[in-house]
Design an enzyme around this catalytic site. Sequence first.
Site, PDB file in Angstrom:
ATOM      1  N   GLU A 190      20.640  34.087  92.792  1.00 33.25           N
ATOM      2  CA  GLU A 190      21.944  34.728  92.590  1.00 33.25           C
ATOM      3  C   GLU A 190      22.404  34.599  91.146  1.00 33.25           C
ATOM      4  OE1 GLU A 190      23.944  34.260  97.045  1.00 33.25           O
ATOM      5  OE2 GLU A 190      24.249  32.685  95.544  1.00 33.25           O
ATOM      6  N   LYS A 213      30.791  32.857  92.184  1.00 37.83           N
ATOM      7  CA  LYS A 213      29.471  33.491  92.286  1.00 37.83           C
ATOM      8  C   LYS A 213      29.597  34.970  92.631  1.00 37.83           C
ATOM      9  CE  LYS A 213      27.795  33.710  96.130  1.00 37.83           C
ATOM     10  NZ  LYS A 213      26.871  32.793  96.771  1.00 37.83           N
ATOM     11  N   CYS A 237      30.850  29.995  96.206  1.00 36.41           N
ATOM     12  CA  CYS A 237      30.980  31.357  96.733  1.00 36.41           C
ATOM     13  C   CYS A 237      31.909  32.255  95.921  1.00 36.41           C
ATOM     14  CB  CYS A 237      31.504  31.324  98.171  1.00 36.41           C
ATOM     15  SG  CYS A 237      30.885  29.993  99.205  1.00 36.41           S
ATOM     16  N   GLU A 240      24.171  52.610 109.671  1.00 35.22           N
ATOM     17  CA  GLU A 240      23.703  53.421 110.795  1.00 35.22           C
ATOM     18  C   GLU A 240      22.191  53.318 110.981  1.00 35.22           C
ATOM     19  OE1 GLU A 240      23.858  57.718 110.481  1.00 35.22           O
ATOM     20  OE2 GLU A 240      23.862  57.595 108.289  1.00 35.22           O
ATOM     21  N   TYR A 283      18.665  30.249  96.846  1.00 36.72           N
ATOM     22  CA  TYR A 283      19.578  31.385  96.721  1.00 36.72           C
ATOM     23  C   TYR A 283      20.489  31.210  95.513  1.00 36.72           C
ATOM     24  CZ  TYR A 283      23.244  28.546  98.948  1.00 36.72           C
ATOM     25  OH  TYR A 283      24.168  27.570  99.244  1.00 36.72           O
ATOM     26  N   HIS A 305      28.038  58.043 109.922  1.00 43.49           N
ATOM     27  CA  HIS A 305      27.234  58.794 108.961  1.00 43.49           C
ATOM     28  C   HIS A 305      28.111  59.285 107.817  1.00 43.49           C
ATOM     29  CE1 HIS A 305      23.753  61.109 107.743  1.00 43.49           C
ATOM     30  NE2 HIS A 305      24.536  62.164 107.556  1.00 43.49           N
ATOM     31  N   CYS A 345      32.876  25.724  97.291  1.00 44.45           N
ATOM     32  CA  CYS A 345      32.962  27.169  97.507  1.00 44.45           C
ATOM     33  C   CYS A 345      33.981  27.812  96.577  1.00 44.45           C
ATOM     34  CB  CYS A 345      33.315  27.461  98.966  1.00 44.45           C
ATOM     35  SG  CYS A 345      33.617  29.215  99.290  1.00 44.45           S
TER      36      CYS A 345
END
Length: 593
Positions: free
Chosen positions: A301, A164, A161, A573, A297, A568, A156
């Site tokens: 990615e 990346k 991670c 939302e 992925y 908002h 990672c």
Amino acid sequence: MPPITDNGNLKDVINNYIQKNKVMVFSKTTCPFCTKVKDLLKSMNVQYEVLELDKADNGSELQNTLQQLSGQRTVPNVYINSKHLGGCDDTMKAHKEGRLSEMLNSQYDYDMIVIGGGSGGLAASKEAANLGKRVAVFDYVQPSPIGTTWGLGGTCVNVGCIPKKLMHQAALLGHGLEDSKKFGWEVPEKVNHNWDSMKNAIQDHIGSLNWGYRVQLREKKVEYHNAYAKFVDNHTVKAVNRKGTEITKTAETFVLAMGERPRYPDIPGAKEYGITSDDLFSLPYCPGKTLCVGASYVSLECGGFLQGIGLDVTIMVRSILLRGFDQQMAEKIGDYMKTHGVKFVRPCVPTKIEKLEDGTPGKYRVTGKFTDTGKEYSEIYNTIIFAIGRDPCTSTIGLDKIGLKLNKSGFVPVNEQEQTNVPNVYAIGDICEDKPELTPVAIQAGRLLAKRLYSDSKDLCDYVNVATTVFTPIEYGAIGYSEEDAIAKFGEENIEVYHTNFWPLEWTVAHREENVCYAKLVCLLPEKERVVGFHVIGPNAGEMTQGYAVAMKRGATKADFDITIGIHPTCSETFTTMEVTKRGGGDIDQAGC
């Protein structure tokens, strides 16, 4: 003991004392605290070795070296079973709490040895050390086929991670430069990206993380061995470091946390001329025209951010995109990436790679085969990245010698306590069978395992409804079941799917595409529409998804989402206002906020 006058490798000198003596005290004859510790050991009839630094010609240099090894320069500096205990106060406290006798009388060098210095292994080791246990971490990175290696922290931090997402951020900033013109920023028409600047900055950050982990282990008195450990028996490992030096250590409990490494296809030229994500983030040159092989992925990615910084990118896909994820969402990601310049070759597999020209980068011909028509594919690329899957690092550490069972793919079956079929050996993280292969999962499992082993905790790692995000150019956040998996488990008649497109406000002035961002909730009708699947494609999907993971952990229903007032104007939302179902039909396109 005669004074040390050899000014060679003082680390080796000190380590030799530590390794060869069960109890080692670095002391000074004039220090009253040293005398107090030595008197305590004598009163306990403990045999110990002492090196009086004030009698050594290079005592000051030895003290400096001790500080490098243990973080402590002052004396007394006490080691037991090769583990740093500390100074006078630490020794007296351990004696008062009964830990000193436990350490002295233990038949093992450590209470726990962790094999693997990734996120899970570090979490388990630090938590066990916090609870007063003697802990060691063995971590060794086998170089990739082209020779890439890295520091402490695991996949990672070093090749996963962290780099990346930082390269993903570089691509987002490039897209943001285009948007900024519509918001009044006078950006030059031609803006170039510098691979070396990005790569070096990211590697500098990773280097600081590597150092930070070393410091954390030292502060918590966890022994770190940069050596490759193999089991001799279920309480003993033999490890070899980069210099070829062997050490043998014992522990009552072992935690396996070795993680995985990328797989290469069995085709000519793959390892000679291809790379993987292990190599990409520290590549010393810009990749140029790139082929990403695979639909994982990792492939999407990497292909996404390389295209985002201006490179020519093609992704070769054998069958479906993002196997294991919701397939509607996967295809939406593929469509978005194609619209933004990523080329897809599918269904196709590579059959060989040939070098045409040396260079940084070089030139390579990739030959492939379309699996539906049998026709040949051929194209020239500068860089070929394989992202076709990962294999657990379980085959070469002697697990067969202790009778530890693996499944046919090399993963480790564990019970709910993360315990293997060998009672004193546990496993966490990506090597575990049928567990989410995610960094936060490994960290949580490691921490909770140490607490169960060394405190009164009964808490188990909860592997259900774990949130995750795929950092493709348009991000994808997911929790729980995919739509197809929910239908397979609960029956189509018991599933209601609420869905809608949405248009982020930030995209309106920039005139980005309408109706490519998409959200859906997969609900279980017999349980008052409890939400069992959450899926969103849009900007900042990771930040959006995390909060909803808490709601789903608590069993939130669609009514709970409806009664919640949204913020908002945000993308999030959207999940508080969804009305259209797939079953009922209706328009899901959005034209404004």
